[in-house]
Design a protein around this motif. Structure first.
Motif: not given
Length: 781
Positions: A113, A366, A584, A612-613, A617, A722-723
């Motif tokens: 990631e 997280h 990330e 998520e990748e 986004n 961020y994530y």
């Protein structure tokens, strides 16, 4: 051609060429059947088990407080390795483990990631570095992997593939597990090969991921023994445990109630004494220095002590439960009369114990990774739920340091043994004469591949699938199996992770720590590598890196620093990269992203879950969701969602009304609801998120629309910067794993109407995390 004369230097081994047909009638000529490739006659079965996020001082087999009877059983029947090393973080260790090369040599300088475009960090295994599974399979082994993979390039983890760097593309005929950094052990999102699935059973039915993985491994091994009893197999079993989230049945957690009330300082003393009694450290070993800035146990309040102890109780139960599952596999091998002829390698950690829960621990890692700590009071308020599906817990730094006893530092810190030294057990009754032996030779995870190949009598191939192979960089450990006093053969090894560096040579070790692992969000002040201070240790007399002697031996220090530069240049370590959370973001990291620069993506109703990748986004920018639905009235269920209980968002229907929920790290859920239920028929629904801007993690205005008319709204004051999650996905028509909101149940939340399509449109106001991460951190301090 017999196996004895077949060359194994090039894989795949060519097919046998039989005699030509010389007869008209089949009755007049006999042919020998084509025989499959077989391993050498004496080749053993191979099982490699890998535990996640466990330090040297955690398992009871190496003196720790976490009872692991299977590790003890295998060690008592085999060997303990006291100086075995890994890379300080997960993906790099796994890539090195399966290739026999240093992690930068195979593109895995950091996790998938966090990959960048630099060759040593791109997250892509070169085809010139075939995996152990490819080599064993090419030599006639049956191969299977069960558990955590975490080596596939992030952009490839979708239904669009490519699948050549998934486990089934890297030599494993069977794969059952997950591809990302961590997984919810109660509601996992798994793959069978390349097919996504969710287990049919639930926690209330007794489901747990670790148990499921071992069930599948046992079933597979039984099939091999039933159908090919004389044919060796390779099983790779990398658990998601004991990585956060700590999910474990309550009875395991409760076994340790009160066991850690004495605190982490005392635990280090207890563990070191046990380690000396076991002989895994010498009698003169000292506790390495305590990390600066981490409180000692007696500096905590009673509330802080109880919160910290409860998280350690949870972790210990998680570790014991995992080891019990390994025990079930060992029992199955024994029942199948396969254990004595199985080279069983049990690696008790892919890095040192993790400090990523912060100084006080957390119920949502997280949340902490974005700079938001949990108070001890908050943890205790939820203590009864620890380990269940409503928590995503991680223990405090103090326990990570204690679980790395007697060494310094933790996961991520490749400069010190607390980040890189883990216990390893090797059990192979047919190949190891001694029972309960200890081996003190220096070894590294890259040594596993050459060890297995030598034990199997298989050469490392010079070519695989037409690609010339890079030399193996590890050293076989087989020489030490039956010679406790054999001199070290692995005499030189570099270490590097996010700027933390070390170089080992013949007992001497020069190291420099660049960062602090629990500081996940970096501040504005850049740290320069040239400013890092180097330390020097003579580990032949100072086993634990307890005494820095750089001032006494400046010449030796300079010699080793130069040697580090040589090794780092040789294996692709440069340029050094110390970015953490912000890397990330694919754009900031400089890696390719599946969505690229697309600003509008349309999904059909049956679209598969996305990580998520690979998902659009929507963080730190304005965005819009539009969908066409048809319902007969009373619609319920999810249209589109990302994340889950610990952070995410969802567009859904509840009691016939269009709704939007934004879950801010499990702390607050902000919900917009339409003022009236949706009328029967076909409709276009739309949700607009107008980002406030001015930084990352800022809020936004949400408006709901049905057929162009605004029907609801809510202000979301803060967002996740961020994530959202490693273990949750972006879903169409359902919210998989944990739910974003309690408005709908776990898993059983599919949209009850007809969902024709969903479109995601992204605004052009994406805010750059690199510019604003320090201000975000300051806003939450």
């Amino acid at each position: 051609m017999s196996d004895a004369v077949r060359s194994r230097e090039r894989l795949p081994i060519p097919d046998e060429v039989g005699p030509p047909a010389t007869a008209l009638d089949a009755r007049d000529q006999r042919f020998e059947p084509v025989r499959p490739v077989r391993p050498p006659e004496s080749a053993p079965n191979v099982v490699v088990v890998l535990i996640d996020d466990m330090g040297f001082g955690a398992p009871s087999a190496f003196g720790g407080p976490c009872r692991m009877p299977t590790a003890e059983r295998l060690a008592d029947g085999g060997l303990r390795y006291s100086r075995f090393h890994v890379t300080a973080i997960c993906s790099p260790t796994r890539q090195a483990l399966l290739t026999g090369r240093n992690h930068h040599s195979v593109g895995m300088g950091v996790t998938t990631e966090m990959a960048s475009a630099a060759p040593g960090y791109n997250g892509i295994r070169p085809r010139s570095a075939a995996t152990l599974a490819q080599v064993l399979r090419g030599n006639g082994y049956n191969t299977a992997a069960f558990g955590k993979w975490h080596q596939t390039p992030a952009r490839d983890v979708s239904a669009a593939g490519p699948f050549d760097r998934w486990p089934t593309g890297e030599g494993f005929e069977k794969f059952y597990g997950f591809l990302c950094a961590e997984m919810n052990h109660w509601y996992p999102l798994l793959f069978d090969g390349t097919t996504p699935l969710e287990p049919a059973r639930r926690p209330e039915d007794g489901y747990h991921l670790s148990e499921d993985l071992v069930d599948h491994a046992i079933d597979w091994v039984r099939d091999q023994r039933s159908l090919k009893p004389d044919h060796p197999f390779f099983v790779y079993l990398p658990f998601g445990a004991t990585h956060a989230p700590y999910h474990v049945p309550r009875e395991y957690r409760d076994k340790y109630r009160g066991a850690f009330d004495h605190g982490w300082d005392r635990q280090r003393e207890i563990t070191l004494q046990r380690q000396k009694e076991l002989g895994v450290v010498p009698e003169d070993a000292e506790l390495a220095p305590w990390a600066e800035g981490v409180p000692h146990w007696d500096e905590l309040s009673a509330t802080e002590q109880r919160a910290a102890a409860s998280l350690m109780e949870l972790y210990a139960g998680f570790a014991e439960h995992t080891d019990d599952q390994v025990g079930r596999l060992v029992d199955a091998l024994e029942e199948l009369d396969a254990l004595d002829d199985t080279l069983f390698i049990y690696i008790l950690g892919d890095n040192g114990a993790s400090a990523e829960g912060g100084l006080g621990g957390t119920l949502n890692e997280h949340r902490f990774a974005s700079g938001i700590p949990d108070s001890a009071e908050f943890i205790l308020d939820n203590a009864d739920a620890l380990g269940d599906a409503t928590t995503h817990a991680h223990y405090p730094v103090g326990w990570a340091l204690a679980m790395n006893t007697p060494y310094q530092w933790t996961k991520q810190v490749a400069s010190h043994f607390g980040g890189t030294r883990d216990g390893m057990v090797v059990h192979w009754p047919r190949g190891i004469a001694e029972r309960g032996g200890i081996r003190h030779q220096f070894h590294h995870v890259i040594d596993v591949v050459p060890t297995v190949l030598e034990a199997a009598g298989i050469p490392h191939p010079v070519e695989v699938d037409g690609v010339a192979q890079k030399p193996i960089e590890g050293t076989s450990m087989l020489y030490s199996f039956n010679d406790a006093d054999a001199p070290d053969r692995h005499r030189l090894q570099y270490f590097e992770m996010v700027g933390n560096r070390g170089i080992y040579h013949d007992g001497w070790m020069a190291v420099t720590r660049h960062g602090t692992p629990w500081e996940m969000v970096q501040g504005e002040q850049r740290r320069y590598f040239d400013d890092d201070e180097w330390e020097l240790y003579d580990t032949s007399v100072d086993w634990t890196q307890a005494r820095d002697i750089s001032a006494e031996h400046p010449g030796k220090l300079n010699e080793l620093k130069q040697l580090f530069l040589v090794e780092a240049g040789r294996y692709g370590v440069f340029p050094l990269d110390d970015r953490m959370t912000e890397r990330e973001n694919p754009k900031e990291a400089g890696r390719l992203d599946l969505m690229g620069e697309r600003r509008s993506i349309t999904f059909h109703a049956g679209a598969k879950r996305l990580t998520e990748e690979t998902a659009p986004n929507v963080k730190n920018r304005s965005h819009r969701f539009t969908a066409e639905v048809e319902t007969g009235g009373g619609a319920d269920g999810v249209i589109i969602a990302q994340g889950g209980r610990f952070g995410g968002w969802s567009v859904y229907f509840h009691e016939g009304r269009l709704c939007y929920a934004y879950n801010y790290f499990g702390l607050d859920v902000h919900t917009a609801r339409a003022r009236a239920p949706l009328a029967p028929g076909r409709h276009e629904i739309r949700v607009d998120f107008a980002y406030h801007g001015g930084g990352v993690g800022r809020g936004g205005d949400v408006t709901l629309h049905v057929d162009g008319e605004q029907v609801g709204e809510v202000v979301v004051p803060k967002t996740i910067p961020y994530y959202f999650a490693f273990d949750e996905t972006f879903d169409i028509g359902v919210d998989r794993a944990t739910p974003v909101t309690d408005d709908y149940p776990v898993a059983d939340n599919a949209f009850t109407g007809e969902l024709r399509w969903v479109r995601v449109d992204l605004g052009d106001d994406l805010h750059d995390a690199a510019d604003e991460r320090a201000r975000f951190k300051a806003a939450h301090d």
